[in-house]
Design a protein around this motif. Structure first.
Motif, PDB file in Angstrom:
ATOM      1  N   ASP A 426       2.091  -8.827   7.617  1.00  0.00           N
ATOM      2  CA  ASP A 426       3.333  -9.311   7.006  1.00  0.00           C
ATOM      3  C   ASP A 426       4.099  -8.159   6.358  1.00  0.00           C
ATOM      4  O   ASP A 426       5.322  -8.035   6.515  1.00  0.00           O
ATOM      5  CB  ASP A 426       3.022 -10.374   5.940  1.00  0.00           C
ATOM      6  CG  ASP A 426       2.651 -11.721   6.548  1.00  0.00           C
ATOM      7  OD1 ASP A 426       2.946 -11.931   7.737  1.00  0.00           O
ATOM      8  OD2 ASP A 426       2.070 -12.554   5.819  1.00  0.00           O
ATOM      9  N   ARG A 427       3.373  -7.338   5.621  1.00  0.00           N
ATOM     10  CA  ARG A 427       4.018  -6.203   4.958  1.00  0.00           C
ATOM     11  C   ARG A 427       4.567  -5.210   5.974  1.00  0.00           C
ATOM     12  O   ARG A 427       5.685  -4.706   5.822  1.00  0.00           O
ATOM     13  CB  ARG A 427       3.019  -5.490   4.037  1.00  0.00           C
ATOM     14  CG  ARG A 427       2.652  -6.265   2.779  1.00  0.00           C
ATOM     15  CD  ARG A 427       1.932  -5.369   1.778  1.00  0.00           C
ATOM     16  NE  ARG A 427       0.726  -4.787   2.346  1.00  0.00           N
ATOM     17  CZ  ARG A 427      -0.468  -5.390   2.324  1.00  0.00           C
ATOM     18  NH1 ARG A 427      -0.604  -6.593   1.772  1.00  0.00           N
ATOM     19  NH2 ARG A 427      -1.532  -4.794   2.844  1.00  0.00           N
ATOM     20  N   ASP A 430       7.860  -6.347   7.688  1.00  0.00           N
ATOM     21  CA  ASP A 430       9.030  -6.580   6.841  1.00  0.00           C
ATOM     22  C   ASP A 430       9.863  -5.298   6.852  1.00  0.00           C
ATOM     23  O   ASP A 430       9.433  -4.267   6.334  1.00  0.00           O
ATOM     24  CB  ASP A 430       8.596  -6.913   5.415  1.00  0.00           C
ATOM     25  CG  ASP A 430       9.793  -7.219   4.506  1.00  0.00           C
ATOM     26  OD1 ASP A 430      10.945  -6.884   4.882  1.00  0.00           O
ATOM     27  OD2 ASP A 430       9.576  -7.781   3.424  1.00  0.00           O
ATOM     28  N   ASN A 433      10.192  -2.973   3.858  1.00  0.00           N
ATOM     29  CA  ASN A 433       9.018  -2.215   3.433  1.00  0.00           C
ATOM     30  C   ASN A 433       8.881  -0.886   4.176  1.00  0.00           C
ATOM     31  O   ASN A 433       7.931  -0.139   3.923  1.00  0.00           O
ATOM     32  CB  ASN A 433       7.738  -3.041   3.634  1.00  0.00           C
ATOM     33  CG  ASN A 433       7.603  -4.153   2.615  1.00  0.00           C
ATOM     34  OD1 ASN A 433       8.118  -4.038   1.503  1.00  0.00           O
ATOM     35  ND2 ASN A 433       6.946  -5.243   2.992  1.00  0.00           N
TER      36      ASN A 433
END
Length: 451
Positions: A426-427, A430, A433
């Motif tokens: 997920d990170r 993104d 990020n």
């Protein structure tokens, strides 16, 4: 009688500004020379070279509206420059009211003194108008950079999707370049100075009064007094021209980026809308990037004008033949052109419409492939960079071939999921990020750390 705002009423409103058009109008050119002549009379009277009583009649005749531009132009075609007939007509007009004062018109000066100093005065007026638009553009770009520092978008290299960035950083890049251009123009402007050397650059006609007159003349015109006359050393003028050429390129870069962002298939940003702006003669739906077109046109035309001025620097001995003459139209053309570009840029950015949702949506066009580097770096910390690169490259090829997202393919690889759980993925996927030091770069530009 005053000059019209534009010399070409059909095209000048698109490619220049009223202020620039007036600053370099024929009547303004004449007035610049006449301002030199009036100031020269005052300076010479202060230095005791001419009678004080001569100043009034000379200054009273130094008004451009008193002269027929067509008549002066016809005589300039024979004389070789505009100052020669100007001095003749000025002397005649002064003589009509005070024959004694007429003896002291243009005392000890030469044609190039009047023309070059007149040009410097025109450039000073022009710079004020240009800087007003550049200041407006600067503020608009700073506001755009700050407001959109957290708005993700795709960075493109070689016109292809590369990595995530932010619109704020993109705007800060435009702003950073603009501020360097403004600094260059300001530095060049400080070196524009009085031209006063007489026939061969020695002021021999003024004898021991040469320097007192030169100092008083510089003071009268509020211009720097150079170390010596610069008749054949054209770097002062051409430095301004090259700075304008660089500015045209910076504005052209802005225009190129915005026009690409306005493409129908991209639709990330739009020039401000207004009745009659950007329409088509046949297609009612069109919203053309008309402002960007002006920025790009100026960037195309400016280099040829600058190169001509650079070529004209190679002048002969103490007074040049031809190279100086080549400046007379090229430099005003360049100034008018860049002024129009700067004005259009300020108008565009001040009213720029941004589609933040489309910016984010365009990031996803490659189905996550732009995050491949982020995943590679994270995996590389655990399995080594080369092994991670090979694994993510294979997954990227498979995702492209199957029309699937990179994340979906990676989630099917047990070697990947063993090292990267759902939260880690997920990170990594993104975009915000993986914009690195974008926010810090924006801060540095907004703080004025340009270089």
């Amino acid at each position: 009688m005053t000059d019209p705002a534009f010399g070409d009423p059909l095209l000048d409103p698109l490619f220049t500004t009223p202020a620039a058009a007036v600053a370099f109008s024929p009547r303004r050119r004449l007035q610049g020379m006449l301002d030199f002549e009036a100031a020269l009379a005052r300076a010479e009277a202060r230095a005791g070279v001419i009678p004080t009583e001569a100043v009034g009649p000379i200054a009273a005749a130094c008004r451009a509206e008193l002269y027929d531009l067509g008549e002066l132009g016809a005589e300039a075609a024979l004389a070789g420059n505009t100052a020669i007939p100007m001095v003749k007509h000025l002397t005649r007009r002064v003589k009509a009211t005070d024959a004694e004062a007429a003896r002291f018109v243009h005392w000890g000066a030469t044609s190039q003194d009047a023309m070059d100093t007149g040009l410097v005065l025109q450039l000073r007026t022009f710079a004020d108008g240009l800087d007003a638009d550049l200041g407006r553009l600067d503020r608009a770009l700073a506001e755009l950079a700050d407001r959109h520092r957290g708005t993700p978008m795709i960075a493109r290299t070689w016109l292809q999707h590369a990595l995530p960035t932010t619109l704020g950083l993109k705007a800060a890049g435009w702003l950073d370049a603009l501020r360097r251009d403004r600094a260059r123009l300001a530095a060049a402007g400080e070196r524009l100075a009085l031209q006063f050397g007489g026939a061969a650059g020695t002021l021999a006609a003024l004898g021991p009064k040469a320097m007192p007159v030169a100092e008083a003349l510089a003071e009268e015109l509020d211009l720097p007094l150079p170390a010596l006359p610069w008749h054949a050393a054209r770097d002062r003028v051409v430095e301004t021209a090259t700075a304008l050429g660089l500015l045209a390129g910076t504005l052209g870069k802005l225009g190129r980026d915005l026009s690409l962002m306005m493409q129908t298939e991209v639709a990330e940003a739009f020039e401000p809308a207004a009745p009659g702006r950007g329409g088509s003669s046949t297609m009612p739906h069109k919203r053309n990037p008309v402002g960007a077109a002006v920025l790009l046109a100026a960037a195309v035309r400016a280099p040829a004008l600058v190169s001509g001025l650079l070529a004209g620097m190679v002048q002969e001995h103490e007074r040049g033949l031809g190279g100086w003459h080549a400046e007379w139209q090229a430099l005003p053309d360049l100034c008018r052109l860049v002024a129009g570009s700067a004005h259009q840029a300020a108008e565009i950015v001040s009213g720029l419409e941004i589609d933040a949702e489309r910016l984010r949506a365009d990031i996803g066009i490659t189905r996550g492939l732009i995050m491949a580097e982020a995943v590679t770096m994270a995996l590389g910390e655990r399995m080594g960079r080369m092994a991670a690169h090979e694994r993510v490259s294979a997954a990227s090829r498979r995702a492209a071939e199957e029309g699937r997202s990179l994340r979906a393919v990676l989630e099917e690889d047990p070697q990947v999921t063993e090292l990267l759980d759902v939260e880690a993925l997920d990170r990594l996927f993104d975009p915000l990020n993986y914009v690195g030091a974008a926010d810090a770069f924006v801060d540095r530009v907004l703080a004025g750390r340009c270089g």
